[in-house]
Design a protein around this motif. Structure first.
Motif, PDB file in Angstrom:
ATOM      1  N   ILE A 106       0.840  -1.205   0.000  1.00 26.64           N
ATOM      2  CA  ILE A 106       0.000   0.000   0.000  1.00 26.64           C
ATOM      3  C   ILE A 106       0.873   1.252   0.000  1.00 26.64           C
ATOM      4  CG2 ILE A 106      -1.670   1.318   1.372  1.00 26.64           C
ATOM      5  CD1 ILE A 106      -2.750  -1.374   2.384  1.00 26.64           C
ATOM      6  N   TYR A 107       1.902   1.243   0.809  1.00 26.35           N
ATOM      7  CA  TYR A 107       2.849   2.356   0.899  1.00 26.35           C
ATOM      8  C   TYR A 107       3.466   2.651  -0.470  1.00 26.35           C
ATOM      9  CZ  TYR A 107       6.338   5.115   3.571  1.00 26.35           C
ATOM     10  OH  TYR A 107       7.115   6.110   4.107  1.00 26.35           O
ATOM     11  N   PHE A 108       3.912   1.605  -1.146  1.00 26.97           N
ATOM     12  CA  PHE A 108       4.568   1.768  -2.450  1.00 26.97           C
ATOM     13  C   PHE A 108       3.595   2.319  -3.487  1.00 26.97           C
ATOM     14  CE2 PHE A 108       6.064  -0.106  -6.530  1.00 26.97           C
ATOM     15  CZ  PHE A 108       7.254   0.617  -6.636  1.00 26.97           C
ATOM     16  N   ILE A 109       2.346   1.857  -3.468  1.00 29.89           N
ATOM     17  CA  ILE A 109       1.345   2.391  -4.394  1.00 29.89           C
ATOM     18  C   ILE A 109       1.129   3.878  -4.131  1.00 29.89           C
ATOM     19  CG2 ILE A 109      -1.087   2.288  -5.066  1.00 29.89           C
ATOM     20  CD1 ILE A 109      -0.994  -0.714  -4.451  1.00 29.89           C
ATOM     21  N   GLY A 110       1.097   4.254  -2.839  1.00 27.66           N
ATOM     22  CA  GLY A 110       0.958   5.663  -2.499  1.00 27.66           C
ATOM     23  C   GLY A 110       2.133   6.490  -2.981  1.00 27.66           C
ATOM     24  N   MET A 111       3.341   5.965  -2.847  1.00 26.18           N
ATOM     25  CA  MET A 111       4.531   6.686  -3.319  1.00 26.18           C
ATOM     26  C   MET A 111       4.488   6.874  -4.833  1.00 26.18           C
ATOM     27  SD  MET A 111       6.493   7.467  -0.715  1.00 26.18           S
ATOM     28  CE  MET A 111       7.889   7.943  -1.685  1.00 26.18           C
ATOM     29  N   GLY A 147      -2.658   9.678  -2.876  1.00 23.40           N
ATOM     30  CA  GLY A 147      -1.335   9.092  -2.707  1.00 23.40           C
ATOM     31  C   GLY A 147      -0.758   9.371  -1.333  1.00 23.40           C
ATOM     32  N   LEU A 148      -0.962  10.583  -0.839  1.00 25.28           N
ATOM     33  CA  LEU A 148      -0.395  10.974   0.450  1.00 25.28           C
ATOM     34  C   LEU A 148      -0.980  10.145   1.591  1.00 25.28           C
ATOM     35  CD1 LEU A 148       1.680  13.150   1.290  1.00 25.28           C
ATOM     36  CD2 LEU A 148      -0.244  14.613   1.893  1.00 25.28           C
ATOM     37  N   TYR A 149      -2.280   9.927   1.554  1.00 27.11           N
ATOM     38  CA  TYR A 149      -2.897   9.177   2.650  1.00 27.11           C
ATOM     39  C   TYR A 149      -2.777   7.669   2.482  1.00 27.11           C
ATOM     40  CZ  TYR A 149      -4.451  13.241   5.165  1.00 27.11           C
ATOM     41  OH  TYR A 149      -4.454  14.391   5.914  1.00 27.11           O
ATOM     42  N   LEU A 150      -2.495   7.203   1.282  1.00 27.35           N
ATOM     43  CA  LEU A 150      -2.092   5.805   1.143  1.00 27.35           C
ATOM     44  C   LEU A 150      -0.765   5.573   1.854  1.00 27.35           C
ATOM     45  CD1 LEU A 150      -2.903   4.651  -2.521  1.00 27.35           C
ATOM     46  CD2 LEU A 150      -3.955   3.876  -0.385  1.00 27.35           C
ATOM     47  N   ILE A 151       0.139   6.554   1.761  1.00 24.86           N
ATOM     48  CA  ILE A 151       1.412   6.472   2.475  1.00 24.86           C
ATOM     49  C   ILE A 151       1.169   6.449   3.981  1.00 24.86           C
ATOM     50  CG2 ILE A 151       3.569   7.703   2.976  1.00 24.86           C
ATOM     51  CD1 ILE A 151       3.436   8.780   0.091  1.00 24.86           C
ATOM     52  N   ALA A 152       0.244   7.289   4.453  1.00 26.63           N
ATOM     53  CA  ALA A 152      -0.072   7.317   5.888  1.00 26.63           C
ATOM     54  C   ALA A 152      -0.615   5.968   6.352  1.00 26.63           C
ATOM     55  CB  ALA A 152      -1.085   8.421   6.176  1.00 26.63           C
ATOM     56  N   LEU A 153      -1.452   5.346   5.530  1.00 28.22           N
ATOM     57  CA  LEU A 153      -1.971   4.024   5.872  1.00 28.22           C
ATOM     58  C   LEU A 153      -0.864   2.984   5.833  1.00 28.22           C
ATOM     59  CD1 LEU A 153      -4.340   2.130   6.487  1.00 28.22           C
ATOM     60  CD2 LEU A 153      -4.774   1.991   4.014  1.00 28.22           C
ATOM     61  N   GLY A 154      -0.012   3.070   4.816  1.00 26.52           N
ATOM     62  CA  GLY A 154       1.068   2.101   4.692  1.00 26.52           C
ATOM     63  C   GLY A 154       2.036   2.138   5.858  1.00 26.52           C
TER      64      GLY A 154
END
Length: 295
Positions: A106-111, A147-154
């Motif tokens: 999930i983190y990588f998709i957000g990045m 993308g930013l909040y996918l990083i927060a979740l990751g």
């Protein structure tokens, strides 16, 4: 037989298939480079975004300073709340390994989403003309903050699990490995600081001087390296089985303490164990030894 031989771990560790593991073939320092590399790259990716995020919001999305600071603070606060989700999932259901694996993806998709939002012209507002700076449109904001909040979740699945997963690689029942665990944490925090240092210096310079697409793309690349590093050590890892929700057990302790506060404590400390067996009744947990503290 395994316990008496000393060849197998005594803390209930298993391999990826759920079988008991040999000390000589798994865990210990041989897997630490994979875990430390994962943490270093993940912290580089996180601080590569967080350190200079206000500048991106003001310079590229044309937000005011107050709005930009508020958005960054809200995002960082979310990054420190989501580990509650990751910790519960890891302890109660998935285990640390699969939690890290899922949330890293999930983190990588957000990045990657964040990198695209800074690289494709259609995802950015037009440049300023004669001091007039058009604000970002709803779609542009949506892609960026998605993308930013996918990083927060990751980061919620990585932050609470990587350090404890590294600790799982050292057998608490082995005095020699217990000493090595303390040294592991020294290297762990060293890896965090190396990632933060590179982000706060090199990555920030690239963002300000070479472009935001490249400045976000490099942290995304390092996050990909973190995932590869983590999965590379899979055959050598030691795994602790999830043992149910710790919140439930905490509530049980509070209720039992209130109901039994006036019971007489037996003089024989062995009678205070949760079970007469040598192992914990909770799968994936170690049995706690008796202590005279916190009566």
């Amino acid at each position: 037989m395994n316990e008496n031989s000393g060849l197998y771990t005594g803390d209930g560790s298993v391999d990826i298939k759920g079988n008991p593991v040999l000390k000589s073939n798994t865990g210990n320092w041989k897997v630490c480079p994979f875990i430390l590399g994962t943490e270093c790259c993940e912290r580089l990716a996180y601080y590569g975004i967080a350190t200079n995020l206000v500048s991106y919001l003001t310079k590229k999305l044309h937000e005011g300073n107050v709005s930009a600071a508020r958005n960054v603070t809200t995002w960082q606060g979310t990054c420190y709340l989501t580990p509650l989700i990751g910790a519960v999932l890891a302890d109660a259901y998935w285990g640390r390994y699969w939690t890290i694996a899922a949330f890293s993806t999930i983190y990588f998709i957000g990045m990657c989403t964040l990198t695209l939002s800074a690289s494709i012209p259609a995802f950015e507002p037009a440049e300023c003309v004669d001091a007039l700076c058009p604000s970002a449109g709803p779609a542009q904001y949506a892609i960026f903050f998605f993308g930013l909040y996918l990083i927060a979740l990751g980061t919620g699945g990585i932050k609470p699990c990587v350090s404890s997963f590294g600790a799982d690689q050292f057998d608490d029942t082995d005095p020699k490995e217990r000493v090595k665990k303390g040294s592991f944490f020294n290297w762990f925090y060293f890896s965090i600081n190396i990632g933060a240092l590179l982000s706060s210096s090199l990555i920030v310079w690239i963002q300000d001087n070479k472009g935001w697409g490249l400045g976000f793309g490099i942290p995304a690349l390092f996050m990909g390296v973190a995932i590869v590093s983590f999965f590379s050590g899979t055959p050598l890892y030691r795994f602790q089985k999830p043992g149910g929700s710790p919140i439930t057990r905490m509530c049980q302790v509070v209720v039992a303490s209130c109901r039994k506060w006036n019971l007489v404590v037996p003089s024989d400390s062995s009678l205070l164990y949760e079970t007469p067996d040598k192992i914990s009744a909770i799968e994936g947990s170690r049995k706690l030894v008796h202590t005279d503290e916190l009566k």
